[in-house]
Design an enzyme around this catalytic site. Sequence first.
Site, mmCIF file in Angstrom:
data_model
loop_
_atom_site.group_PDB
_atom_site.id
_atom_site.type_symbol
_atom_site.label_atom_id
_atom_site.label_comp_id
_atom_site.label_asym_id
_atom_site.label_seq_id
_atom_site.Cartn_x
_atom_site.Cartn_y
_atom_site.Cartn_z
ATOM 1 N N SER A 1 32.261 -17.143 51.461
ATOM 2 C CA SER A 1 31.309 -17.951 52.237
ATOM 3 C C SER A 1 30.668 -19.080 51.428
ATOM 4 C CB SER A 1 30.241 -17.054 52.871
ATOM 5 O OG SER A 1 30.859 -16.173 53.792
ATOM 6 N N GLY B 1 37.431 -20.422 51.647
ATOM 7 C CA GLY B 1 38.278 -20.172 52.807
ATOM 8 C C GLY B 1 37.901 -21.093 53.952
ATOM 9 N N GLY B 2 37.053 -20.607 54.860
ATOM 10 C CA GLY B 2 36.705 -21.326 56.088
ATOM 11 C C GLY B 2 36.306 -22.785 55.874
ATOM 12 N N GLU C 1 35.780 -12.192 44.424
ATOM 13 C CA GLU C 1 35.484 -12.370 45.843
ATOM 14 C C GLU C 1 34.985 -11.050 46.433
ATOM 15 O OE1 GLU C 1 37.752 -15.939 47.561
ATOM 16 O OE2 GLU C 1 39.033 -14.193 47.769
ATOM 17 N N ASN D 1 41.636 -21.996 50.207
ATOM 18 C CA ASN D 1 42.590 -21.032 50.769
ATOM 19 C C ASN D 1 42.561 -21.170 52.290
ATOM 20 O OD1 ASN D 1 44.040 -18.800 51.599
ATOM 21 N ND2 ASN D 1 42.450 -17.310 51.049
ATOM 22 N N TRP D 2 43.624 -21.728 52.833
ATOM 23 C CA TRP D 2 43.650 -21.980 54.281
ATOM 24 C C TRP D 2 43.977 -20.729 55.102
ATOM 25 C CZ3 TRP D 2 46.693 -27.280 54.945
ATOM 26 C CH2 TRP D 2 45.948 -28.304 54.328
ATOM 27 N N LYS D 3 44.404 -19.689 54.464
ATOM 28 C CA LYS D 3 44.825 -18.461 55.167
ATOM 29 C C LYS D 3 45.868 -18.813 56.247
ATOM 30 C CE LYS D 3 40.200 -16.807 54.370
ATOM 31 N NZ LYS D 3 39.334 -15.668 54.445
ATOM 32 N N GLU E 1 42.373 -9.682 51.797
ATOM 33 C CA GLU E 1 43.072 -9.505 53.081
ATOM 34 C C GLU E 1 44.469 -8.922 52.845
ATOM 35 O OE1 GLU E 1 42.367 -13.502 54.446
ATOM 36 O OE2 GLU E 1 40.249 -13.020 54.586
ATOM 37 N N HIS F 1 44.483 -11.032 47.075
ATOM 38 C CA HIS F 1 43.395 -11.369 48.004
ATOM 39 C C HIS F 1 42.999 -10.123 48.801
ATOM 40 C CE1 HIS F 1 41.188 -13.188 51.303
ATOM 41 N NE2 HIS F 1 41.014 -14.237 50.514
ATOM 42 N N GLY G 1 34.421 -14.644 54.670
ATOM 43 C CA GLY G 1 34.500 -14.957 56.091
ATOM 44 C C GLY G 1 33.334 -14.431 56.909
#
Length: 262
Positions: A222, A243-244, A178, A9-11, A108, A106, A184
């Site tokens: 993470s 993600g990151g 999640e 997931n590149w956000k 966010e 998600h 993150g």
Amino acid sequence: MKKIYLYGNWKMNLNRGETESFFGDFARELASSQALVAAMGKTLEVAVFPPFTSLAAAGGAIGKMKGATPILGAQNAYFEPKGAFTGEVSLPMLKDAGCTHVILGHSERRAVFGEGDELIAKKLRAALNAGFIPVFCYGETLEEREADKTFDVVSRQLRAALAGLSALETEKIVYAYEPVWAIGTGKSATSAEAQEVCALSKKLVQEQTGRSASLVVLYGGSVKPDNARELLSMDAIDGALVGGASLKADSFLQIYKAYAGI
Ligand code: PEP
């Protein structure tokens, strides 16, 4: 041997040029790793979820790749197919852009954009009706975990999302547990914590459908090259939503290799 899922997931990261350079490195390395994975008889499914404006660049790069190419997905969608919904993107538009998967729910979207269980359930139904594989995210906040409410929160989120869906529809969904406190933050859940909730999720969904069909449940929060293998070793965890660490071809590939055991 269980199929392994690695979703990135590149956000709101990586513009068109950055997407092209990501795939420049990623495509070359993936091809050689895939040959090893195939020789070992393993199946590893990779998907990337770029921002809307980079979908065409990602789709173009994926189109030039050989072998088992990554799946293309989007990070969100609206439930109406078209119309006066300024700023939204519909599922038919995402299909037209080459997407087969869509992330919904998600944390966010829930926390920053105020999406609640009801809206997410509508989106989930619309995605299934449009032939998408929804990647449904859910999980508790730190406050909820510390108040010993994790199971209640996860049960509520799952029940709300699945209400009214058929067993077959429910089994098409990719579930992504999640925990919000792990997203993150660099602080992953332990493998035992992740296993516990992923196993509970499978049990809850199976109770709802009355069937024991196998379900795909990913852990997200993470995940990095150095904890990926340990998390995947748990039997209720089928892979990761990253993600990151999915933003750089190198770290995403390192997770791929950790999963593949190469
Ligand atoms: C995510 O956003 O879905 C996620 C898991 O992020 P990170 O890996 O950066 O914690």
